[in-house]
Design a protein around this motif. Structure first.
Motif, PDB file in Angstrom:
ATOM      1  N   HIS A 120      -5.910  29.980  20.963  1.00 54.74           N
ATOM      2  CA  HIS A 120      -6.510  28.838  21.280  1.00 54.74           C
ATOM      3  C   HIS A 120      -6.666  28.540  23.090  1.00 54.74           C
ATOM      4  N   ASN A 121      -8.013  28.163  23.567  1.00 53.38           N
ATOM      5  CA  ASN A 121      -7.693  27.370  25.063  1.00 53.38           C
ATOM      6  C   ASN A 121      -9.073  26.181  24.862  1.00 53.38           C
ATOM      7  N   ILE A 122      -8.130  25.318  24.266  1.00 53.70           N
ATOM      8  CA  ILE A 122      -9.941  24.103  24.321  1.00 53.70           C
ATOM      9  C   ILE A 122      -9.796  22.833  24.990  1.00 53.70           C
ATOM     10  N   GLU A 123      -9.895  21.747  24.775  1.00 50.24           N
ATOM     11  CA  GLU A 123     -10.494  20.528  26.671  1.00 50.24           C
ATOM     12  C   GLU A 123     -10.976  19.534  25.172  1.00 50.24           C
ATOM     13  N   SER A 124     -10.587  18.682  25.175  1.00 49.03           N
ATOM     14  CA  SER A 124     -11.074  17.410  24.268  1.00 49.03           C
ATOM     15  C   SER A 124     -11.996  17.344  25.758  1.00 49.03           C
ATOM     16  N   VAL A 125     -12.872  16.077  25.239  1.00 49.67           N
ATOM     17  CA  VAL A 125     -14.456  15.536  25.865  1.00 49.67           C
ATOM     18  C   VAL A 125     -14.779  14.323  24.760  1.00 49.67           C
ATOM     19  N   LYS A 126     -15.090  13.643  26.060  1.00 49.36           N
ATOM     20  CA  LYS A 126     -15.755  12.704  25.143  1.00 49.36           C
ATOM     21  C   LYS A 126     -17.545  12.682  26.033  1.00 49.36           C
ATOM     22  N   VAL A 127     -18.500  12.215  23.988  1.00 54.01           N
ATOM     23  CA  VAL A 127     -19.473  12.008  24.853  1.00 54.01           C
ATOM     24  C   VAL A 127     -20.286  11.132  24.313  1.00 54.01           C
ATOM     25  N   ALA A 128     -21.401  10.779  24.836  1.00 57.21           N
ATOM     26  CA  ALA A 128     -22.042   9.054  23.459  1.00 57.21           C
ATOM     27  C   ALA A 128     -22.767  10.127  23.266  1.00 57.21           C
ATOM     28  N   ALA A 129     -23.131   9.262  22.134  1.00 55.94           N
ATOM     29  CA  ALA A 129     -23.002   9.409  20.744  1.00 55.94           C
ATOM     30  C   ALA A 129     -24.158   8.339  19.862  1.00 55.94           C
ATOM     31  N   GLY A 130     -25.016   7.941  21.108  1.00 59.21           N
ATOM     32  CA  GLY A 130     -26.130   6.991  20.136  1.00 59.21           C
ATOM     33  C   GLY A 130     -25.202   5.612  19.971  1.00 59.21           C
ATOM     34  N   GLN A 132     -23.704   4.791  18.507  1.00 57.43           N
ATOM     35  CA  GLN A 132     -22.275   5.139  17.765  1.00 57.43           C
ATOM     36  C   GLN A 132     -21.146   5.232  19.167  1.00 57.43           C
ATOM     37  N   GLY A 133     -21.567   4.858  20.030  1.00 62.23           N
ATOM     38  CA  GLY A 133     -21.020   4.841  21.304  1.00 62.23           C
ATOM     39  C   GLY A 133     -20.957   5.681  22.030  1.00 62.23           C
ATOM     40  N   SER A 134     -19.473   6.231  21.381  1.00 62.46           N
ATOM     41  CA  SER A 134     -19.124   7.985  21.671  1.00 62.46           C
ATOM     42  C   SER A 134     -18.182   8.808  21.546  1.00 62.46           C
ATOM     43  N   VAL A 135     -18.310   9.566  21.348  1.00 61.39           N
ATOM     44  CA  VAL A 135     -17.745  10.777  20.340  1.00 61.39           C
ATOM     45  C   VAL A 135     -16.274  11.514  21.246  1.00 61.39           C
TER      46      VAL A 135
END
Length: 174
Positions: A120-130, A132-135
């Motif tokens: 794998h070559n993955i990266e964590s990303v925080k995104v706005a989720a309405g 709920q704040g962020s996910v």
């Protein structure tokens, strides 16, 4: 980039007709999306064709996650491409639309037992989720492989490859 996929012929024809008369931009929740280029990539197909084509597939499979992806697990967000979560996502769509339903519990137990994250070559990303704040989700790529005992249930092995083919037509997780 914005990707729209249509699986069946009528949906694909509808999308193609819509694409011939596009405006210069589309307003998505007060965010203008300028249209620079339109390409049709996937031809229309059927679930039967996906299944039949998958009978010829073998070896490792790689999936790319260009949008932040996450799964629900025990009331929380899981930002990892565990095989069971990824293929559960595709199987839900398969069972909702395909004529031939698959026993979800049996298939997911098979996935849990026989599908391995090879690399794998993955990266964590925080995104706005309405509201709920962020996910926290992930982007990147993962390669899965089947262990040596996977072919003992050839129907599930074929379904695994069919779901990989289906993945280009549907989203993964949330």
């Amino acid at each position: 980039q914005w990707r729209i996929n249509g699986l069946c012929q009528s949906v694909t024809q509808g999308i193609a007709a819509w694409l011939r008369e596009l405006p210069d931009d589309i307003d998505l929740k007060d965010a203008p999306l300028a249209i620079d280029e339109v390409r049709l990539i996937q031809p229309a197909t059927t679930y039967t064709k996906l299944l039949n084509a998958a009978k010829e597939d073998e070896g490792n499979v790689s999936l790319s996650f260009v949008s932040p992806t996450s799964f629900r697990r025990k009331g929380h967000h899981l930002p990892l491409p565990w095989p069971k979560n990824v293929f559960h996502s595709y199987l839900r769509r398969w069972n909702h639309f395909a004529r031939k339903k698959i026993d979800q519990d049996a298939f997911l137990a098979w996935v849990d037992q026989h599908v391995i994250v090879h690399r794998h070559n993955i990266e964590s990303v925080k995104v706005a989720a309405g509201k709920q704040g962020s996910v926290t989700g992930f982007t990147g790529a993962v390669t899965y492989q089947l262990d040596r005992q996977a072919d003992e249930q050839s129907d599930f092995q074929t379904l695994f490859y069919a779901l990989v083919r289906l993945s280009t037509f549907c989203g993964t997780g949330h």
